[in-house]
Write a protein that holds these residues in place. Structure first.
Motif, PDB file in Angstrom:
ATOM      1  N   ASP A   1       0.817  -1.223   0.000  1.00  0.00           N
ATOM      2  CA  ASP A   1       0.000   0.000   0.000  1.00  0.00           C
ATOM      3  C   ASP A   1       0.846   1.268   0.000  1.00  0.00           C
ATOM      4  OD1 ASP A   1      -2.299  -1.586   0.121  1.00  0.00           O
ATOM      5  OD2 ASP A   1      -2.227  -1.662   2.305  1.00  0.00           O
ATOM      6  N   GLY A   2       2.163   1.119  -0.001  1.00  0.00           N
ATOM      7  CA  GLY A   2       3.051   2.275  -0.054  1.00  0.00           C
ATOM      8  C   GLY A   2       3.465   2.823   1.291  1.00  0.00           C
ATOM      9  N   GLU A   3       3.069   2.163   2.392  1.00  0.00           N
ATOM     10  CA  GLU A   3       3.429   2.633   3.730  1.00  0.00           C
ATOM     11  C   GLU A   3       4.778   2.050   4.143  1.00  0.00           C
ATOM     12  OE1 GLU A   3       1.725   2.403   8.340  1.00  0.00           O
ATOM     13  OE2 GLU A   3       0.683   1.394   6.695  1.00  0.00           O
ATOM     14  N   TRP A   4       5.617   2.883   4.762  1.00  0.00           N
ATOM     15  CA  TRP A   4       6.902   2.416   5.271  1.00  0.00           C
ATOM     16  C   TRP A   4       6.735   1.907   6.700  1.00  0.00           C
ATOM     17  CZ3 TRP A   4      11.302   1.688   2.567  1.00  0.00           C
ATOM     18  CH2 TRP A   4      11.356   2.257   1.281  1.00  0.00           C
ATOM     19  N   VAL A   5       7.239   0.708   6.948  1.00  0.00           N
ATOM     20  CA  VAL A   5       7.105   0.077   8.257  1.00  0.00           C
ATOM     21  C   VAL A   5       8.432  -0.568   8.649  1.00  0.00           C
ATOM     22  CG1 VAL A   5       4.635  -0.413   7.994  1.00  0.00           C
ATOM     23  CG2 VAL A   5       6.320  -2.111   7.259  1.00  0.00           C
ATOM     24  N   THR A   6       8.541  -0.897   9.938  1.00  0.00           N
ATOM     25  CA  THR A   6       9.661  -1.712  10.400  1.00  0.00           C
ATOM     26  C   THR A   6       9.345  -3.172  10.124  1.00  0.00           C
ATOM     27  OG1 THR A   6      10.277  -0.147  12.139  1.00  0.00           O
ATOM     28  CG2 THR A   6      11.032  -2.424  12.399  1.00  0.00           C
ATOM     29  N   CYS A   7      10.299  -3.882   9.532  1.00  0.00           N
ATOM     30  CA  CYS A   7      10.169  -5.314   9.287  1.00  0.00           C
ATOM     31  C   CYS A   7      11.153  -6.049  10.194  1.00  0.00           C
ATOM     32  CB  CYS A   7      10.488  -5.648   7.829  1.00  0.00           C
ATOM     33  SG  CYS A   7       9.489  -4.751   6.623  1.00  0.00           S
ATOM     34  N   TYR A   8      10.795  -7.241  10.640  1.00  0.00           N
ATOM     35  CA  TYR A   8      11.686  -7.962  11.544  1.00  0.00           C
ATOM     36  C   TYR A   8      11.803  -9.430  11.186  1.00  0.00           C
ATOM     37  CZ  TYR A   8       7.563  -9.716  14.178  1.00  0.00           C
ATOM     38  OH  TYR A   8       6.385 -10.324  14.564  1.00  0.00           O
ATOM     39  N   SER A   9      12.946 -10.008  11.594  1.00  0.00           N
ATOM     40  CA  SER A   9      13.246 -11.410  11.393  1.00  0.00           C
ATOM     41  C   SER A   9      13.800 -11.957  12.705  1.00  0.00           C
ATOM     42  CB  SER A   9      14.273 -11.582  10.272  1.00  0.00           C
ATOM     43  OG  SER A   9      14.642 -12.935  10.093  1.00  0.00           O
ATOM     44  N   ILE A  10      13.236 -13.053  13.210  1.00  0.00           N
ATOM     45  CA  ILE A  10      13.646 -13.618  14.492  1.00  0.00           C
ATOM     46  C   ILE A  10      14.948 -14.402  14.323  1.00  0.00           C
ATOM     47  CG2 ILE A  10      13.018 -15.247  16.325  1.00  0.00           C
ATOM     48  CD1 ILE A  10      10.087 -14.489  15.807  1.00  0.00           C
TER      49      ILE A  10
END
Length: 212
Positions: free
Chosen positions: A142-151
């Motif tokens: 949707d074009g929103e910037w977010v924090t992405c995470y990997s465990i």
């Protein structure tokens, strides 16, 4: 692989941050109550869930935000596996630890094979604890910037390996600040693995009573 975990709002002992922030804990409990006990799963093409994450704060040691589980590349979920990152890879390439976070949970889930029985892994009884994660920014479809995470995952100790051979790296409160804000280095991931091994001795596993 850790592909699901839980966040029970009835958590008791807190094994999350060196200085447990009341606002963070209340935010986690409120989110968990709203989530109504649902299992937390990776975000993807069909699931648009954002999960609570402890991240470094500009004006303090830590802050709570919601984040995308798995990495986004070019506005889409990555085509390579990204919900988990091997600790061995971070030891070889510590620069990939530039962004880090702590994933709050009351237990993670793995399937024991060949019986195909799901087990829940807990620290003590009902404790809220933290799993190590690496992060990067990503743009959603949707074009929103977010924090992405990997465990971050490491080899399981002897008393758990018969159920699953890998487990999340667990960050005890005494190391929470260093993990969130320390300079990325081989020494940092090595220290995290040593600290996690101490906590792992308190981990127990039992078959899940239900699967939601």
């Amino acid at each position: 692989m850790c592909a699901s975990y839980g966040l029970d709002p009835r958590f008791t002992d807190v094994e999350l941050l060196a200085e447990a922030d009341a606002d963070i804990l209340e935010g986690l409990r409120s989110w968990a109550q709203t989530n109504d006990g649902e299992t937390l799963r990776p975000t993807g093409r069909n699931l648009r869930n954002l999960n609570p994450l402890i991240v470094p704060a500009d004006d303090g040691p830590a802050a709570l935000e919601t984040a995308w589980w798995g990495f986004l590349v070019g506005g889409q979920p990555s085509k390579f596996p990204s919900i988990n990152t091997r600790s061995e890879r971070l030891q070889e390439q510590p620069g990939k630890m530039r962004g880090r976070a702590i994933v709050p949970t009351t237990g993670w889930f793995e399937m024991r094979k060949p019986e195909r029985v799901w087990h829940e892994f807990r620290v003590d009884e009902g404790a809220l604890f933290g799993m190590a994660a690496v992060t990067q920014r990503g743009r959603t479809p949707d074009g929103e910037w977010v924090t992405c995470y990997s465990i971050v995952m490491a080899p399981a100790p002897d008393h758990l390996v018969e159920i699953h051979d890998r487990m999340p790296v667990l960050i005890p409160p005494a190391m929470s600040a260093d993990w969130l804000t320390g300079a990325p280095s081989r020494e940092l991931i090595d220290e995290a693995l040593i600290a996690s091994a101490d906590v792992a001795g308190r981990v127990s596993a039992a078959p899940r009573a239900d699967e939601r």
